[in-house]
Enzyme design. Structure first.
Site, PDB file in Angstrom:
ATOM      1  N   GLY A  65      41.050  37.711  62.454  1.00 17.83           N
ATOM      2  CA  GLY A  65      42.798  37.376  62.297  1.00 17.83           C
ATOM      3  C   GLY A  65      43.493  38.178  61.914  1.00 17.83           C
ATOM      4  O   GLY A  65      43.734  39.168  61.208  1.00 17.83           O
ATOM      5  N   GLY A  67      40.028  38.747  68.440  1.00  8.21           N
ATOM      6  CA  GLY A  67      40.248  37.635  69.414  1.00  8.21           C
ATOM      7  C   GLY A  67      41.469  37.823  70.153  1.00  8.21           C
ATOM      8  O   GLY A  67      41.575  38.528  71.148  1.00  8.21           O
ATOM      9  N   GLN A 123      27.491  30.680  71.384  1.00 14.47           N
ATOM     10  CA  GLN A 123      28.143  30.037  70.280  1.00 14.47           C
ATOM     11  C   GLN A 123      28.091  28.301  70.809  1.00 14.47           C
ATOM     12  O   GLN A 123      28.395  27.973  71.846  1.00 14.47           O
ATOM     13  CB  GLN A 123      29.404  30.433  70.095  1.00 14.47           C
ATOM     14  CG  GLN A 123      29.931  29.599  68.862  1.00 14.47           C
ATOM     15  CD  GLN A 123      31.547  29.905  68.425  1.00 14.47           C
ATOM     16  OE1 GLN A 123      32.412  29.449  69.467  1.00 14.47           O
ATOM     17  NE2 GLN A 123      31.775  30.632  67.476  1.00 14.47           N
ATOM     18  N   HIS A 153      37.611  33.453  59.934  1.00 13.77           N
ATOM     19  CA  HIS A 153      38.928  33.492  60.118  1.00 13.77           C
ATOM     20  C   HIS A 153      39.958  33.360  58.928  1.00 13.77           C
ATOM     21  O   HIS A 153      39.729  32.199  58.410  1.00 13.77           O
ATOM     22  CB  HIS A 153      39.319  32.531  61.440  1.00 13.77           C
ATOM     23  CG  HIS A 153      40.663  32.655  61.905  1.00 13.77           C
ATOM     24  ND1 HIS A 153      40.929  33.438  63.117  1.00 13.77           N
ATOM     25  CD2 HIS A 153      41.749  32.382  61.495  1.00 13.77           C
ATOM     26  CE1 HIS A 153      42.228  33.274  63.239  1.00 13.77           C
ATOM     27  NE2 HIS A 153      42.902  32.613  62.204  1.00 13.77           N
ATOM     28  N   CYS A 182      36.812  26.156  65.265  1.00 14.23           N
ATOM     29  CA  CYS A 182      37.948  25.613  66.257  1.00 14.23           C
ATOM     30  C   CYS A 182      38.541  24.626  65.440  1.00 14.23           C
ATOM     31  O   CYS A 182      38.126  23.667  64.923  1.00 14.23           O
ATOM     32  CB  CYS A 182      37.196  24.863  67.311  1.00 14.23           C
ATOM     33  SG  CYS A 182      38.345  24.528  68.529  1.00 14.23           S
ATOM     34  N   LYS A 194      30.645  30.989  62.496  1.00 14.00           N
ATOM     35  CA  LYS A 194      31.915  31.366  62.499  1.00 14.00           C
ATOM     36  C   LYS A 194      32.586  30.475  61.758  1.00 14.00           C
ATOM     37  O   LYS A 194      32.541  29.032  62.420  1.00 14.00           O
ATOM     38  CB  LYS A 194      32.699  31.877  63.985  1.00 14.00           C
ATOM     39  CG  LYS A 194      34.111  32.149  63.682  1.00 14.00           C
ATOM     40  CD  LYS A 194      34.547  32.941  65.223  1.00 14.00           C
ATOM     41  CE  LYS A 194      35.864  33.672  64.905  1.00 14.00           C
ATOM     42  NZ  LYS A 194      36.888  32.638  64.774  1.00 14.00           N
TER      43      LYS A 194
END
EC number: 1.3.1.-
Length: 332
Positions: free
Chosen positions: A205, A228, A72, A171, A102, A141
């Site tokens: 999530g 995660g 990634q 997410h 992020c 993502k």
């Protein structure tokens, strides 16, 4: 069978989310052993890659036992992203993943990670440039949007698919939420219901138990789940979810031997890969979950998160094995 391009991942794959200073080779090895179907590296700065920065280049390390695996990358400059794609391809992963999720300020303030959610046209243009450049399947993502007023993920999913990505992980929070509040999977489900969407959609999530994994699988119809934070210090979550899917039964939690063995293996691999100082420091976030639920564990944990000598740490772990032999505990 869920497939990303020609990569077969099983009927309902479980993915390890890319996490900075967590999803490294030592931890990935443990997750793979426990049934994780697809893993991604920690996210890698494209600016670091093209400058040959040691920390960035080290994150390209992948091993055959991890396959299939994706590397990634994150960045905001299209030229840099394209150059980095060449470097990633040379490392020979199965996938190249772009981080558009992020939420950390030092990333978003440069227009990278979730920062690009404020400029969807650029997000699409950058993605297309990478798809056109590399022979690797490209995945993305991302998050629902920048904030509650900009949840454009349904449009984003269509546009990214149209420029050639092969899978999308979402997410269920906005960037503004960071990791607070409850993840909202409603829009993830809506994307799966969109007849135009043909690529795999993975939800991410708040999945922290087999029961929740099954409930979300059934409710939102996703092709797989990305896990995660719930995997930190708890690689067994992958086998627990798979066992529950197959049998409807809750698997017994790992016993003390399994916990100590995992912590020892993780620590050894971490030291071998990063060196004693950094390897020991970055292990510390995992100990709480490795030994959660053990009575009186606080004193041992204090040592584990403050000691710098590998020999002492291994001795403490073996002492815990003896002290807690036969103790029934639960990961809670």
């Amino acid at each position: 069978m869920v497939k990303i391009a020609d990569i077969e991942l099983g009927e309902f794959p479980l993915l390890l989310a890319p996490m900075e200073d967590v999803s490294d080779p030592p931890f990935r090895a443990l997750c793979k052993e426990q049934g994780c179907d697809l893993m991604y590296t920690e996210f890698i700065s494209v600016e670091g890659l093209i400058r040959d920065a040691t920390k960035s280049v080290e994150k390209l390390d992948i091993y055959d036992y991890e396959r299939p695996i994706g590397i990634q990358i994150f960045g905001a400059n299209i030229e840099s992203m394209v150059k980095a794609a060449d470097i990633v391809e040379a490392a020979q992963p199965e996938l190249l993943d772009i981080n558009f999720g992020c939420p950390v300020k030092k990333v978003t303030c440069k227009g990278a990670g979730a920062g690009i959610l404020q400029d969807i046209p650029k997000m699409v243009k950058l993605t297309k440039a990478i798809v056109d450049r590399t022979n690797l399947p490209v995945t993305v993502k991302t998050r629902l949007g920048w904030d509650d007023n900009t949840k454009y993920i349904e449009e984003v999913a269509e546009r990214l698919q149209d420029v050639g990505i092969k899978a999308l992980s979402i997410h269920g929070r906005t960037r503004k939420q960071m990791y607070k509040g409850e993840a909202d999977w409603t829009l993830i489900g809506a994307i799966k219901d969109n007849p135009r969407i043909t690529i795999p959609i993975f939800g991410n999530g708040d999945i922290d138990s087999p029961q929740k994994a099954e409930a979300y699988r059934n409710r939102y119809g996703v092709d797989g789940i990305m896990i995660g934070r719930a995997a930190i210090g708890n690689p067994w979550i992958f086998r627990e979810i798979k066992h529950y899917f197959a049998t409807g039964e809750i698997l017994a939690p790992p016993n003390i031997d399994e916990r100590v063995d995992a912590a020892r293996d993780h620590l050894r691999r971490s030291i071998d890969w990063k060196g004693p100082k950094l390897g020991i420091l970055e292990m510390r976030r995992h100990y709480t979950n490795y030994f959660r639920g053990l009575p009186g564990v606080k004193e041992y944990r204090k040592t584990l998160v403050s000691e710098y000598e590998p020999e002492t740490l291994f001795k403490v772990l073996e002492e815990m094995r003896k002290i807690y032999a036969g103790v029934d505990t639960l990961l809670v």
